[in-house]
Design a protein around this motif. Structure first.
Motif, mmCIF file in Angstrom:
data_model
loop_
_atom_site.group_PDB
_atom_site.id
_atom_site.type_symbol
_atom_site.label_atom_id
_atom_site.label_comp_id
_atom_site.label_asym_id
_atom_site.label_seq_id
_atom_site.Cartn_x
_atom_site.Cartn_y
_atom_site.Cartn_z
ATOM 1 N N UNK A 91 0.844 -1.196 0.000
ATOM 2 C CA UNK A 91 0.000 0.000 0.000
ATOM 3 C C UNK A 91 0.879 1.246 0.000
ATOM 4 N N UNK A 92 0.285 2.390 -0.240
ATOM 5 C CA UNK A 92 1.054 3.630 -0.258
ATOM 6 C C UNK A 92 1.714 3.878 1.094
ATOM 7 N N UNK A 93 2.944 4.391 1.022
ATOM 8 C CA UNK A 93 3.702 4.661 2.248
ATOM 9 C C UNK A 93 4.116 6.129 2.266
ATOM 10 N N UNK A 94 4.317 6.648 3.476
ATOM 11 C CA UNK A 94 4.612 8.068 3.629
ATOM 12 C C UNK A 94 5.862 8.249 4.490
ATOM 13 N N UNK A 95 6.644 9.282 4.168
ATOM 14 C CA UNK A 95 7.726 9.693 5.070
ATOM 15 C C UNK A 95 7.882 11.200 4.974
ATOM 16 N N UNK A 131 7.826 19.704 8.150
ATOM 17 C CA UNK A 131 8.356 18.820 7.106
ATOM 18 C C UNK A 131 7.506 18.832 5.845
ATOM 19 N N UNK A 132 8.083 18.265 4.818
ATOM 20 C CA UNK A 132 7.366 18.001 3.560
ATOM 21 C C UNK A 132 7.092 16.505 3.504
ATOM 22 N N UNK A 133 5.837 16.130 3.271
ATOM 23 C CA UNK A 133 5.483 14.711 3.276
ATOM 24 C C UNK A 133 5.606 14.133 1.868
ATOM 25 N N UNK A 134 6.238 12.973 1.782
ATOM 26 C CA UNK A 134 6.433 12.275 0.508
ATOM 27 C C UNK A 134 5.608 10.996 0.523
ATOM 28 N N UNK A 135 4.873 10.768 -0.548
ATOM 29 C CA UNK A 135 4.057 9.553 -0.676
ATOM 30 C C UNK A 135 4.650 8.668 -1.769
ATOM 31 N N UNK A 136 4.863 7.396 -1.438
ATOM 32 C CA UNK A 136 5.386 6.433 -2.405
ATOM 33 C C UNK A 136 4.362 5.334 -2.637
ATOM 34 N N UNK A 137 4.055 5.063 -3.878
ATOM 35 C CA UNK A 137 3.188 3.944 -4.217
ATOM 36 C C UNK A 137 3.962 2.640 -4.024
ATOM 37 N N UNK A 138 3.297 1.498 -3.974
ATOM 38 C CA UNK A 138 4.019 0.226 -3.837
ATOM 39 C C UNK A 138 5.096 0.070 -4.905
ATOM 40 N N UNK A 139 6.283 -0.276 -4.464
ATOM 41 C CA UNK A 139 7.465 -0.500 -5.301
ATOM 42 C C UNK A 139 8.071 0.799 -5.837
ATOM 43 N N UNK A 140 7.482 1.948 -5.560
ATOM 44 C CA UNK A 140 8.030 3.221 -6.026
ATOM 45 C C UNK A 140 9.280 3.581 -5.212
ATOM 46 N N UNK A 141 10.195 4.313 -5.868
ATOM 47 C CA UNK A 141 11.470 4.666 -5.239
ATOM 48 C C UNK A 141 11.647 6.180 -5.188
ATOM 49 N N UNK A 142 12.419 6.605 -4.202
ATOM 50 C CA UNK A 142 12.771 8.016 -4.052
ATOM 51 C C UNK A 142 14.283 8.091 -3.875
#
Length: 305
Positions: free
Chosen positions: A53-57, A101-112
């Motif tokens: 599922x989508x993840x946040x940091x 902070x600035x929140x970043x959302x990553x979809x499953x398997x997405x990379x930053x």
């Protein structure tokens, strides 16, 4: 692994450490494993969402907070730091506490990816080899740290003095028309016929020889191939008035750099004494190269015996 943990305690205060994560995987990457003194020592920290599922940091506007590369000597000691808040005795949670902070959302398997210059945070010593690992804090205000799956081993080399070539050498990066003509004449002089032919635009150069030009221009495709074959054979035959020596006299670039005229004095063998000719070679640009498209010759009085 005790020493890295001690180092992180200095950075993150009283956090408990969960190096593994069911949400994120972290990798440290670099285009090179050999850095040089005086140049940037870039690494990339890559964060991947491995959940379904989508993840946040959160990324805080503070140096060395969310993304923390750690540089160790080969003996396992952390290299001398120049991270301001650490030198001031502060921890990352203390630095980030008042920040938004600035929140970043990553979809499953997405990379930053985050690109970092190690020189910004460490006093790297020329001539040493280092181990480099990355630590990722999904939220630098709370106790959560993910350690990179891998460790880089890189050299930090002393600066090597490089000497610049003179500007006039650097500017000339492609072959000149006069060089093509010189190579063409030398190939004839040395009887290296295949080399000689490759400098010619044969379909245009055949017009220098009326007998072959008439047969070639008036023929069908099949007959043209036969005429061209005979023409190449003629050009590749040794001449009685073979080249003795030559001098490139002049080069003119025309038509906004697409054509050129090269003037050459050529001495050829004669039965009693050498003949001297002034040749004018016409060339046309062919990509980064030049090809000879035509030539004409005028006989001159030869002063050499």
């Amino acid at each position: 692994m005790k020493k890295p943990i001690i180092i992180l305690i200095l950075c993150i205060s009283t956090f408990s450490f969960a190096f593994e994560s069911e949400t994120f995987k972290v990798y440290i990457l670099s285009d090179t494993l050999s850095f040089e003194e005086g140049n940037a020592a870039y690494v990339n920290i890559c964060v991947q969402n491995i959940s379904e599922k989508n993840a946040f940091f959160k990324i805080y506007p503070a140096d060395y907070s969310t993304f923390q590369p750690v540089v160790y000597t080969m003996e396992g000691r952390e290299e001398t730091v120049k991270i301001k808040y650490r030198l001031a005795g502060k921890t990352v949670d203390q630095v980030c506490m008042p920040l938004v902070p600035r929140e970043i959302e990553l979809a499953p398997d997405e990379k930053f990816h985050r690109k970092i210059n190690l020189n910004d945070y460490y006093n790297l010593v020329p001539g040493k080899k280092y181990k480099i690992r990355a630590f990722f804090l999904p939220d630098a205000k709370i106790a959560s740290v993910v350690r990179s799956e891998n460790t880089l081993i890189a050299n930090f080399n002393k600066h090597i003095e490089r000497f610049e070539l003179p500007a006039e050498v650097n500017q000339k990066t492609e072959i000149e028309p006069s060089e093509i003509v010189s190579l063409f004449i030398k190939a004839e002089k040395d009887k290296r016929w295949n080399n000689m032919i490759k400098y010619l635009d044969l379909e245009k150069y055949i017009n220098v020889y009326p007998d072959y030009a008439q047969a070639y221009n008036g023929a069908d495709d099949l007959s043209r191939r036969s005429v061209m074959k005979d023409f190449i054979s003629y050009l590749s035959s040794p001449r009685r008035d073979y080249v003795l020596d030559y001098d490139i006299m002049n080069e003119k670039i025309l038509d906004e750099g697409n054509s050129a005229i090269v003037t050459v004095n050529i001495r050829r063998h004669g039965p009693i004494m050498p003949f001297a000719y002034e040749y004018r070679f016409s060339l046309e640009r062919n990509g980064a190269m030049w090809k000879i498209s035509s030539s004409d010759a005028t006989i001159k009085k030869d002063k050499k015996r």
